[in-house]
Design an enzyme around this catalytic site. Structure first.
Site, mmCIF file in Angstrom:
data_model
loop_
_atom_site.group_PDB
_atom_site.id
_atom_site.type_symbol
_atom_site.label_atom_id
_atom_site.label_comp_id
_atom_site.label_asym_id
_atom_site.label_seq_id
_atom_site.Cartn_x
_atom_site.Cartn_y
_atom_site.Cartn_z
ATOM 1 N N LYS A 89 -30.880 -82.318 -1.217
ATOM 2 C CA LYS A 89 -31.019 -83.650 -0.633
ATOM 3 C C LYS A 89 -32.294 -84.351 -1.103
ATOM 4 C CE LYS A 89 -28.025 -83.265 3.386
ATOM 5 N NZ LYS A 89 -27.897 -83.299 4.854
ATOM 6 N N ARG B 108 -25.850 -74.648 5.228
ATOM 7 C CA ARG B 108 -24.769 -75.353 4.533
ATOM 8 C C ARG B 108 -25.268 -75.711 3.134
ATOM 9 N NH1 ARG B 108 -23.090 -80.621 3.524
ATOM 10 N NH2 ARG B 108 -20.817 -80.930 3.517
#
Length: 281
Positions: A224, A258
């Site tokens: 991210k 995740r």
């Protein structure tokens, strides 16, 4: 005491951390959009996730990256259903999660293809029927915090105290779900969903405090912006940074990671477990 989720009358044991591998069947996800659109490519990705040691496959059929416009319900189902069917066909014992904020999608997949975990990036804010639906189905529900919606969430997100506000959001949503007789929950603070890099790092530093709410915590920071923007690199170059923050997440008590890169996350969990066995209580 942390309450572990239950699926098909089996407790999902999170007494040791687990890894959730991402399968994006979308053309526009921020990192791997467009890579898994054919059946052959989807099968290859499923096999890779399984062979690298993931405990759960999380299937996403509607991109929720910053600025994403989304797709309609029909298109999301047309992408999602075949992917879940392929997992059921080749790996029938594999746990499946579906990344959707739509109650109808969650219900149809659970009804037609068997129980799955519902991973809702909106925490029930984008479909008022979601809480009622998961409470009726009694499947595990990942309750994530978001400020705004994907299309606009990164346009100057503001908090007075991001950690306390995310906790307050969780407490209010948990109360509503508990009032429906439902507590089959996993909490996700929503790194990158309506948060600046500073907000994300504040949440990471305080991640262990979310254990106070009594439910397992998921950390989803894979490749991210908080990593690649901070390091002035690209998402493709963010594996090392992802592994570092996955390790920090584990040290801060995350029970579920995740990730796009399953092998590296599984290795991080294994090494963490070697250390954690000597923890002083």
């Amino acid at each position: 005491m942390i309450k572990f989720p239950v699926i098909e009358r089996q407790v999902l044991d999170l007494s040791r951390p687990r890894v959730m591998g991402i399968l994006n069947v979308t053309p526009d996800s921020f990192y791997d959009g467009g890579k898994y659109l054919s059946e052959t490519k989807v099968i290859e990705r499923i096999r890779q996730i399984v062979e690298e040691g993931a405990d759960i496959i999380d299937v996403g059929a509607c991109s929720t990256r910053p600025g994403a416009a989304g797709v309609d319900e029909k298109e999301e189902m047309a992408r999602l259903e075949p992917a879940v069917e392929l997992i059921r066909k080749y790996y029938p014992n594999m746990l499946v999660s579906i990344d959707t904020y739509r109650a109808k999608i969650a219900e149809e997949i659970n009804t037609c293809l068997g129980p799955v975990i519902v991973n809702d990036i909106s925490g029930g804010t984008m479909d008022s029927r979601m809480f009622e639906t998961v409470a009726r189905m009694k499947v595990p529900y990942i309750l994530m915090h978001i400020q705004g919606i994907p299309r606009t969430m990164q346009r100057n997100p503001v908090y007075e105290n991001v950690v306390e506000e995310v906790k307050l959001f969780f407490k209010e949503r948990i109360t509503r779900l508990n009032e429906l007789g439902f507590d089959n929950l996993i909490l996700d603070p929503g790194f990158g969903f309506g948060k600046t890099a500073e907000h994300n790092f504040q949440l990471m530093e305080a991640l262990d405090t979310f254990q106070e709410l009594g439910y397992p915590v998921l950390s989803g920071i894979s490749r991210k912006g908080m990593i690649w923007k901070t390091l002035d690199i690209t998402p493709a170059e963010a594996l090392n940074g992802t592994t570092v923050l996955n390790t920090v997440s584990l040290m801060k008590g995350a029970q579920l990671l995740r990730v796009h890169d399953v092998k590296e996350a599984v290795e991080a969990v294994k090494l963490f477990n070697c250390i954690h066995q000597f923890a002083r209580f």
